[in-house]
Design an enzyme around this catalytic site. Structure first.
Site, PDB file in Angstrom:
ATOM      1  N   ARG A 298       0.826  -1.213   0.000  1.00 52.03           N
ATOM      2  CA  ARG A 298       0.000   0.000   0.000  1.00 52.03           C
ATOM      3  C   ARG A 298       0.858   1.261   0.000  1.00 52.03           C
ATOM      4  O   ARG A 298       0.523   2.246  -0.639  1.00 52.03           O
ATOM      5  CB  ARG A 298      -0.961  -0.018   1.202  1.00 52.03           C
ATOM      6  CG  ARG A 298      -2.103  -0.975   0.949  1.00 52.03           C
ATOM      7  CD  ARG A 298      -3.027  -1.198   2.131  1.00 52.03           C
ATOM      8  NE  ARG A 298      -4.083  -2.128   1.702  1.00 52.03           N
ATOM      9  CZ  ARG A 298      -5.058  -2.585   2.488  1.00 52.03           C
ATOM     10  NH1 ARG A 298      -5.122  -2.198   3.741  1.00 52.03           N
ATOM     11  NH2 ARG A 298      -5.966  -3.407   2.012  1.00 52.03           N
ATOM     12  N   HIS A 441      -6.704  -0.947  -6.812  1.00 52.19           N
ATOM     13  CA  HIS A 441      -6.012  -2.157  -6.362  1.00 52.19           C
ATOM     14  C   HIS A 441      -5.390  -1.976  -4.971  1.00 52.19           C
ATOM     15  O   HIS A 441      -5.291  -0.876  -4.468  1.00 52.19           O
ATOM     16  CB  HIS A 441      -4.990  -2.636  -7.404  1.00 52.19           C
ATOM     17  CG  HIS A 441      -3.826  -1.726  -7.656  1.00 52.19           C
ATOM     18  ND1 HIS A 441      -2.736  -2.121  -8.386  1.00 52.19           N
ATOM     19  CD2 HIS A 441      -3.579  -0.446  -7.303  1.00 52.19           C
ATOM     20  CE1 HIS A 441      -1.883  -1.136  -8.457  1.00 52.19           C
ATOM     21  NE2 HIS A 441      -2.357  -0.116  -7.820  1.00 52.19           N
ATOM     22  N   GLU A 442      -5.019  -3.097  -4.372  1.00 54.96           N
ATOM     23  CA  GLU A 442      -4.470  -3.108  -3.005  1.00 54.96           C
ATOM     24  C   GLU A 442      -5.426  -2.466  -2.009  1.00 54.96           C
ATOM     25  O   GLU A 442      -4.989  -1.795  -1.070  1.00 54.96           O
ATOM     26  CB  GLU A 442      -3.123  -2.372  -2.952  1.00 54.96           C
ATOM     27  CG  GLU A 442      -2.051  -2.896  -3.864  1.00 54.96           C
ATOM     28  CD  GLU A 442      -1.605  -4.300  -3.495  1.00 54.96           C
ATOM     29  OE1 GLU A 442      -1.864  -4.730  -2.362  1.00 54.96           O
ATOM     30  OE2 GLU A 442      -1.033  -4.972  -4.361  1.00 54.96           O
ATOM     31  N   GLY A 443      -6.698  -2.690  -2.186  1.00 56.35           N
ATOM     32  CA  GLY A 443      -7.695  -2.102  -1.284  1.00 56.35           C
ATOM     33  C   GLY A 443      -8.221  -0.803  -1.860  1.00 56.35           C
ATOM     34  O   GLY A 443      -7.494   0.171  -1.957  1.00 56.35           O
ATOM     35  N   GLN A 448      -9.972   1.444   2.274  1.00 51.49           N
ATOM     36  CA  GLN A 448      -9.020   2.239   3.062  1.00 51.49           C
ATOM     37  C   GLN A 448      -9.751   3.083   4.096  1.00 51.49           C
ATOM     38  O   GLN A 448      -9.284   3.255   5.231  1.00 51.49           O
ATOM     39  CB  GLN A 448      -8.194   3.164   2.154  1.00 51.49           C
ATOM     40  CG  GLN A 448      -7.396   2.459   1.066  1.00 51.49           C
ATOM     41  CD  GLN A 448      -6.416   1.435   1.584  1.00 51.49           C
ATOM     42  OE1 GLN A 448      -5.839   1.613   2.652  1.00 51.49           O
ATOM     43  NE2 GLN A 448      -6.252   0.342   0.864  1.00 51.49           N
TER      44      GLN A 448
END
Lengths: 598, 598
Positions: A298, A441-443, A448
């Site tokens: 992240r 992507h990645e949350g 978040q």
């Protein structure tokens, strides 16, 4: 040649004025380093990025990976670039000297890496994912796993991925269906489908090590039943030689709007019942392990978003300096020569906004890297713990704020180039398309915001929050010694004060179980919180600019910093009061909206 | 099948509840029309858009026009679509019955056209540009020009373009270099280069009529020396038969990020000295003429931006209803089934924001079309003049606001689809790429902001502004009879009050010659002004929703309207106070920024 990746003067400002990288050389781990060795590494990164990464950025976009006979085919320029990166040692920039690493602080290695991210987001993803996967095995893997998988990754012979998402579940990892059955010999047989696997197939390396989330037969339901597995593309024999293909099949590639240089794969595990996997860490503890990789990822994603914004900013700045067009509104003489468009106030606005976004987020990303260094190398345990608490709290902001606002910067870069910016003859439209992935992507942004408001704030009894507020107060206190900064400091103080009140109230709601209402407007909270954080970082930069001015050098550079700080703190920060007012009132406009009303 | 172009219920709400289209049938010009004939035209537009336009929208994106032997080659699906459009009479939807037109009000023809814009922005551009060019010749052309060029355009045999931009000049039309020399026989010979000519070449029609801005040898400098010419691709003989190719050469095509279905051409006029053109209107009056076309085009561009936003909204809405994922935060039971993502508050926020943007802007676009009808057909001259004054004032907002905020809607549509939204397997990423053109062409956002603040506000002694303020006050007065609307009305009243004060102050500065300072933050002004306008339109919609609720039908539809109004007026409007505060203070952050400081 104008700077197209990042501005070296600004990088030096961050490293040596704002974040005091040289102080790190006082710590035992970095004692053999100095400003000279840092700068040498940065110079190498820059020249490899310029020579091997930047030149094929457009080509990789125009020729995305193709699915040919069950494999992903990339353009030929990717491998030499990745090889140059490996050869120069950047894959192991943070590792110990004695395993062949550069033993650099994260602060410096992130700054090195930023050059590759700016030059070519697509190609950079391959080593990036490999670094994350390697770190995961290093922390949680068995000795055998380290010997068989980590070692060849460190040597750059095997690459890595993270395989989380499944077609039906998306962000909801609790619902993954991939199964892992014990084979009786200590290994497992996996079965399931994963999608959006970045770097999921290619022929850049001898092997690919997929870090896969799956459930054991006795798994409890939900996220507490997720385990982590190593699943190699090719099996690896006990003597570390390569075995036959594992039962992992490239089912297809996704065709993306941007970031096309990175394969995004659909992978089928165990269609033939022969997919061998190895459990990493304890059963059912997979998500906790994966979070280590995700937290690193992240921060990396945030920095990637910054660098796409940065590259667009620098390109549009140079364009605005070179492109003559029109006259300022107080000049009506059509015989007078056209001025460069940077002379137009509205173009200056678009450049200033970009500068505020990208240099603010760049500072935050490097600040997070500096905190990461502190978690390992700060002189005492308390300082290490506190660095970890603060970093945990800031991670959702480090990931999401640049993803939102450096994308906005890219939008402005296109606007400055006008019709040209909209064509593929100029690079800015690609930066914009590439950067649109980062809020996903990645949350996602939504994930978040829930991570921040629903989890991180209350962690450790609110320890991270207290540290953050104290840091902000410290900055404001130091700023108060510079009367020039009063007009910049005050909007921040006002907003942070109000944010504290709102935060305590929302945490109170959560503690009382009023979960739906408290989390309903998490997006507003993330935005206001993120703006406070970036505003704080800009005030910090402004203090260092004042100091720089007092020292009498480089007036232009420091005046630019002050103007960007002023832009951010007086133009962008105050509107967040409305967000906080809505949060304060527990506004239910969204929560009470009914599906049938749309 | 879910609605993918626009929501018919919302269209009916706009036409028959908010904007009272049926009242137009009381006017002599529209006396033969009725709600039934309006709906029949709308139904035809919808079915042609669905049958001929929507199906090749993605294909046109994937196979952009190719430059082959000096011509632009399009995919084969474009011509049947355009032919169906012509055949159904939409090219002449507003023209008199006796020339074969449908004699529809603009309100209805814009609503018809909106279906094509939603279905396929690229293909729709060809007839759109033809309509604009035809109207220009109709207003300013000689009888001969009408016979030779307009008539075949009306018949759909010739298409049109507008050729303004030159490589070195961009938005600064004062600096164009294309020359037109009198040939002695009443015709001219043109010489120059134009870029970004939408529809600049294709083989959809027998001929292409370029409306070209150029300068005569005796032209005064600046915009007062620009003349307008007809330059056909093929010459036309006096008996209206086609002659040989004119000296207009397709120099190349631009490759755009989106909106790829429309050729964007570089055209060379007169490389051989044989480019025949015909002066339209008076010498040196070309810009004034072209502004007629541009003003129409700007409303069309605004509606185009709305419709791309609308299509994305409807797609993401349907997706959110169908896609199960995760659980609401107050449900921790991992055994419970996943909910459709529309149940998540943050997804509702993203849908509500889209709804607020696209339905607010849709209302404004149709309101502008209704004003356009009034300029021609209102019962008395005063009403006609006032409609023109108000329309002139609103044009920069009608163009720019949807271009900015319906693009934002597209960004949110992608976000709702997550990783899928980022792939080309789903349509929302194309809407986003297509829509990114709208803040650029037909006058950038910066140009619109200067048009509003530097020209339109003061026009006619501020007549348009007075009318607008009066209309807003009228809406607020009517809203005050609905206590439910108090919380929606008050933020609008507060902002409009402040906007009035700021406006007078800025106009005062301009009158005193403080031009640079007054125009420095024109972007902020455009944003705050635009938000007031859209806020006003939402309050107007809210009043009609209250009336609808009182009548007791369709509660869901009206409650959705009220919630979207609430979202816009309480979430989006109040932050504009900071913009107005900066304008009030004549903030010089951008103006005083120096080139060397970047």
């Amino acid at each position: 040649m104008p700077d197209t990746l990042l501005c070296p003067r600004n990088l030096a400002f961050e490293l040596y004025e704002v974040l005091d990288a040289e102080a790190l050389t006082q710590r035992p781990r970095f004692a053999e380093h100095s400003r000279e060795t840092f700068d040498a590494a940065l110079g190498t990164a820059r020249s490899i990025a310029e020579k091997y990464f930047a030149p094929h950025n457009r080509k990789a976009d125009e020729h995305e990976p193709r699915y040919v006979d069950g494999r992903a085919e990339l353009i030929e320029e990717v491998k030499p670039a990745v090889d140059a990166f490996l050869q120069a040692g950047f894959l192991n920039a943070n590792r110990d000297f004695d395993v062949g690493g550069m033993q650099l602080p994260s602060l410096v290695s992130q700054a090195c890496f930023a050059h590759f991210q700016a030059a070519n987001a697509g190609t950079t993803a391959y080593p990036f994912l490999t670094m994350g996967a390697a770190n995961l095995i290093e922390t949680f893997g068995s000795d055998d796993q380290k010997r068989l998988f980590l070692q060849p990754m460190i040597e750059g012979r095997y690459f890595g991925t993270m395989a989380l998402t499944e077609p039906h579940a998306g962000s909801s990892l609790a619902d993954i269906r991939t199964r892992a059955e014990p084979a009786g010999d200590g290994t497992y047989r996996l079965k399931g489908n994963k999608i959006f696997i970045s770097g999921g197939d290619h022929e850049l390396s001898e092997n690919i090590v997929h870090m896969v989330l799956a459930k054991l037969p006795d798994a409890p339901p939900g996220v507490k039943g997720i385990s982590l597995f190593i699943v190699p593309k090719y099996r690896v024999n006990q003597d570390a030689s390569l075995g036959p293909r594992n039962d992992v099949v490239l089912a297809g590639l996704f065709h993306k709007m941007g970031w096309r240089g990175t394969t995004s794969a659909a992978l089928n595990f165990g269609d033939q019942g022969q997919c061998v996997g190895y459990l990493v860490g304890q059963p059912h503890q997979g998500l906790a392990c994966m979070f280590q990789m995700m937290n690193e990822a992240r921060i990396g994603v945030g920095m990637g978003a910054v660098m796409l914004g940065y590259a667009g900013y620098l390109y549009s700045l140079e364009y605005a300096r070179q492109r003559p067009q029109g006259r300022t509104p107080d000049n009506k003489d059509p015989h007078s020569p056209a001025v460069p468009i940077i002379a137009h106030s509205d173009v200056k606005r678009m450049l200033l906004a970009q500068k505020a976004y990208v240099e603010g987020a760049f500072d935050l990303g490097l600040y997070a890297a500096r905190l990461f260094d502190d978690t390992h190398t700060a002189p005492d345990t308390t300082a290490r713990t506190q660095a970890q608490q603060l970093l945990d709290l800031l991670t959702p902001v480090v990931k999401s704020w640049p993803s939102a606002y450096c994308l906005k910067a890219n939008e402005l870069a296109i606007q400055i180039l006008g019709g040209h910016g909209y064509t593929r003859e100029y690079p800015v439209e690609q930066y914009y398309r590439d950067n649109r992935l980062n809020p996903i992507h990645e949350g996602t942004e939504g994930i978040q915001s829930l991570d921040l408001l629903g989890r991180k704030l209350a962690q450790g009894g609110g320890a991270g929050l207290k540290l953050l507020v104290r840091s902000m107060a410290g900055t404001c206190e130091r700023a108060s010694h510079h009367p020039n900064l009063d007009a910049l400091r005050q909007p921040l103080e006002q907003l942070v004060n109000r944010l504290q009140g709102v935060t305590l109230a929302l945490l109170g709601d959560l503690a009382q179980g009023k979960v739906a209402g408290a989390l309903a407007n998490s997006a507003l909270y993330l935005k206001a919180f993120g703006h406070c954080v970036i505003g704080w970082r800009w005030l910090e930069q402004a203090i260092h600019a004042e100091v720089g001015l007092l020292n009498g050098n480089e007036r232009d550079f420091y005046l630019g910093k002050l103007q960007a700080a002023r832009y951010f703190l007086t133009w962008e920060l105050p509107p967040c009061h409305n967000d906080l007012a809505l949060l304060q009132a527990r506004d239910d406009t969204c929560l009470s909206m009914q599906e049938g009303w749309f």
